[in-house]
Design a protein around this motif. Sequence first.
Motif, PDB file in Angstrom:
ATOM      1  N   VAL A 155    -110.810 -86.581 -76.414  1.00 59.80           N
ATOM      2  CA  VAL A 155    -110.066 -85.450 -75.847  1.00 59.80           C
ATOM      3  C   VAL A 155    -108.738 -85.906 -75.250  1.00 59.80           C
ATOM      4  N   LYS A 156    -108.743 -87.034 -74.590  1.00 56.41           N
ATOM      5  CA  LYS A 156    -107.531 -87.522 -73.921  1.00 56.41           C
ATOM      6  C   LYS A 156    -106.389 -87.713 -74.913  1.00 56.41           C
ATOM      7  N   ASP A 157    -106.680 -88.348 -76.045  1.00 56.12           N
ATOM      8  CA  ASP A 157    -105.643 -88.631 -77.051  1.00 56.12           C
ATOM      9  C   ASP A 157    -105.651 -87.631 -78.202  1.00 56.12           C
ATOM     10  N   GLN A 158    -106.572 -86.659 -78.134  1.00 52.70           N
ATOM     11  CA  GLN A 158    -106.705 -85.607 -79.152  1.00 52.70           C
ATOM     12  C   GLN A 158    -106.864 -86.173 -80.569  1.00 52.70           C
ATOM     13  N   ARG A 159    -107.792 -87.113 -80.689  1.00 56.74           N
ATOM     14  CA  ARG A 159    -108.147 -87.655 -82.000  1.00 56.74           C
ATOM     15  C   ARG A 159    -109.612 -87.347 -82.284  1.00 56.74           C
ATOM     16  N   ILE A 160    -109.894 -87.013 -83.527  1.00 56.29           N
ATOM     17  CA  ILE A 160    -111.257 -86.649 -83.898  1.00 56.29           C
ATOM     18  C   ILE A 160    -111.748 -87.487 -85.070  1.00 56.29           C
ATOM     19  N   TYR A 161    -113.067 -87.656 -85.106  1.00 54.46           N
ATOM     20  CA  TYR A 161    -113.758 -88.279 -86.227  1.00 54.46           C
ATOM     21  C   TYR A 161    -114.995 -87.418 -86.483  1.00 54.46           C
ATOM     22  N   GLY A 162    -115.146 -86.904 -87.696  1.00 59.60           N
ATOM     23  CA  GLY A 162    -116.280 -86.029 -87.944  1.00 59.60           C
ATOM     24  C   GLY A 162    -116.625 -85.881 -89.402  1.00 59.60           C
ATOM     25  N   LYS A 163    -117.688 -85.133 -89.644  1.00 64.47           N
ATOM     26  CA  LYS A 163    -118.125 -84.799 -91.000  1.00 64.47           C
ATOM     27  C   LYS A 163    -118.566 -83.341 -91.012  1.00 64.47           C
ATOM     28  N   LEU A 164    -118.089 -82.618 -92.022  1.00 65.60           N
ATOM     29  CA  LEU A 164    -118.451 -81.217 -92.167  1.00 65.60           C
ATOM     30  C   LEU A 164    -119.729 -81.033 -92.969  1.00 65.60           C
ATOM     31  N   SER A 165    -120.053 -81.988 -93.802  1.00 61.90           N
ATOM     32  CA  SER A 165    -121.271 -81.900 -94.619  1.00 61.90           C
ATOM     33  C   SER A 165    -121.792 -83.306 -94.851  1.00 61.90           C
ATOM     34  N   GLY A 166    -122.602 -83.772 -93.921  1.00 63.56           N
ATOM     35  CA  GLY A 166    -123.098 -85.141 -93.985  1.00 63.56           C
ATOM     36  C   GLY A 166    -124.497 -85.233 -94.562  1.00 63.56           C
ATOM     37  N   ALA A 167    -125.305 -86.081 -93.979  1.00 61.08           N
ATOM     38  CA  ALA A 167    -126.656 -86.343 -94.473  1.00 61.08           C
ATOM     39  C   ALA A 167    -127.540 -85.106 -94.357  1.00 61.08           C
ATOM     40  N   ARG A 168    -128.633 -85.114 -95.083  1.00 58.42           N
ATOM     41  CA  ARG A 168    -129.603 -84.027 -95.027  1.00 58.42           C
ATOM     42  C   ARG A 168    -130.420 -84.093 -93.732  1.00 58.42           C
ATOM     43  N   ARG A 169    -130.936 -82.947 -93.331  1.00 56.76           N
ATOM     44  CA  ARG A 169    -131.771 -82.895 -92.130  1.00 56.76           C
ATOM     45  C   ARG A 169    -132.942 -83.876 -92.242  1.00 56.76           C
ATOM     46  N   ARG A 170    -133.523 -83.980 -93.443  1.00 58.74           N
ATOM     47  CA  ARG A 170    -134.689 -84.839 -93.659  1.00 58.74           C
ATOM     48  C   ARG A 170    -134.346 -86.323 -93.562  1.00 58.74           C
ATOM     49  N   ASP A 171    -133.056 -86.681 -93.690  1.00 61.34           N
ATOM     50  CA  ASP A 171    -132.648 -88.088 -93.654  1.00 61.34           C
ATOM     51  C   ASP A 171    -132.647 -88.661 -92.243  1.00 61.34           C
ATOM     52  N   CYS A 172    -132.416 -87.798 -91.254  1.00 61.58           N
ATOM     53  CA  CYS A 172    -132.537 -88.166 -89.836  1.00 61.58           C
ATOM     54  C   CYS A 172    -131.527 -89.201 -89.355  1.00 61.58           C
ATOM     55  N   MET A 173    -130.464 -89.466 -90.118  1.00 57.82           N
ATOM     56  CA  MET A 173    -129.442 -90.395 -89.631  1.00 57.82           C
ATOM     57  C   MET A 173    -128.118 -90.184 -90.360  1.00 57.82           C
ATOM     58  N   GLU A 174    -127.040 -90.478 -89.649  1.00 60.82           N
ATOM     59  CA  GLU A 174    -125.698 -90.383 -90.210  1.00 60.82           C
ATOM     60  C   GLU A 174    -124.783 -91.323 -89.429  1.00 60.82           C
ATOM     61  N   THR A 175    -123.716 -91.784 -90.067  1.00 58.44           N
ATOM     62  CA  THR A 175    -122.766 -92.706 -89.438  1.00 58.44           C
ATOM     63  C   THR A 175    -121.343 -92.210 -89.640  1.00 58.44           C
ATOM     64  N   ILE A 176    -120.540 -92.350 -88.594  1.00 54.43           N
ATOM     65  CA  ILE A 176    -119.108 -92.072 -88.682  1.00 54.43           C
ATOM     66  C   ILE A 176    -118.364 -93.359 -88.346  1.00 54.43           C
ATOM     67  N   GLU A 177    -117.558 -93.826 -89.254  1.00 54.22           N
ATOM     68  CA  GLU A 177    -116.739 -95.003 -88.993  1.00 54.22           C
ATOM     69  C   GLU A 177    -115.490 -94.593 -88.214  1.00 54.22           C
ATOM     70  N   ILE A 178    -115.091 -95.433 -87.256  1.00 55.59           N
ATOM     71  CA  ILE A 178    -113.903 -95.144 -86.462  1.00 55.59           C
ATOM     72  C   ILE A 178    -112.979 -96.355 -86.448  1.00 55.59           C
ATOM     73  N   ASP A 179    -111.748 -96.112 -86.104  1.00 48.04           N
ATOM     74  CA  ASP A 179    -110.751 -97.179 -86.081  1.00 48.04           C
ATOM     75  C   ASP A 179    -111.021 -98.150 -84.931  1.00 48.04           C
ATOM     76  N   SER A 180    -110.781 -99.418 -85.161  1.00 50.59           N
ATOM     77  CA  SER A 180    -111.030-100.444 -84.140  1.00 50.59           C
ATOM     78  C   SER A 180    -110.154-100.258 -82.905  1.00 50.59           C
ATOM     79  N   SER A 181    -109.061 -99.534 -83.051  1.00 50.98           N
ATOM     80  CA  SER A 181    -108.156 -99.317 -81.915  1.00 50.98           C
ATOM     81  C   SER A 181    -108.759 -98.381 -80.871  1.00 50.98           C
ATOM     82  N   GLU A 182    -109.884 -97.737 -81.211  1.00 55.74           N
ATOM     83  CA  GLU A 182    -110.513 -96.804 -80.282  1.00 55.74           C
ATOM     84  C   GLU A 182    -111.401 -97.509 -79.252  1.00 55.74           C
ATOM     85  N   LYS A 183    -111.521 -98.819 -79.348  1.00 63.15           N
ATOM     86  CA  LYS A 183    -112.397 -99.539 -78.431  1.00 63.15           C
ATOM     87  C   LYS A 183    -112.004 -99.274 -76.986  1.00 63.15           C
ATOM     88  N   GLY A 184    -112.991 -98.896 -76.167  1.00 64.44           N
ATOM     89  CA  GLY A 184    -112.766 -98.598 -74.758  1.00 64.44           C
ATOM     90  C   GLY A 184    -112.447 -97.136 -74.489  1.00 64.44           C
TER      91      GLY A 184
END
Length: 212
Positions: A155-184
């Motif tokens: 929110v502070k820097d107004q940057r987003i990382y997301g997925k509109l249509s990711g894994a299935r409900r039955r899969d029970c897991m999903e991953t979003i990769e983010i830029d290394s500059s977001e650390k902290g």
Amino acid sequence: MATFRNGINGGFTGKVGSVVGYPLNGQWVMRGLPKKSVKNKKGTADQKACRSGFNKMQDFLRPLIPFVRVGYNLESKLRMMTAHNAAKSYNMLYAQEANGDIDCSKVCLTYGSLIGVENPTVLTDDVGFHFSWTNNAGNVWPRATDQVMVMAYNVKDQRIYGKLSGARRRDCMETIEIDSSEKGNEFHIWISFISDDRQKIAMSSYVGCVIV
């Protein structure tokens, strides 16, 4: 100057005097231009507070527009308004304090009646965000194929990382990769589900605030 569509009996776009015509959700509509007065320009204390809250919500939702266009698509059709306006209307009512501050834990990014997420969690590492949840589809096959929608919002820097249509409900897991500059940096996290045919969507769930 206005332009007619489909002849004199059709709708029109543009300005005619104090009236503006335009298409909205498949219908032609008209609205009158606001009359500005010295009082309205300056604004009362209540008007200024309302405008400030409106602007804060507008700024908050701006990076999320592609997400809420999907998240509020079905609700916006029922209410005959844009998805962005439907999202803004809901969140100004339920997720905004009197002073205009936004409570992210109350923000809803998707709106609908589909069964929501159960036991959502999120972990972070050098790769990004790792989501997990409980498969609550039961024996209902269509629900097992619902797709997850996830959003991580700096929110502070107004940057987003997301997925509109990711894994299935039955899969029970999903991953979003983010830029290394977001650390902290601090991120607010939401998760939801949308049906495979895009005819149903769940209310989003706020997972929490995490630091990368």
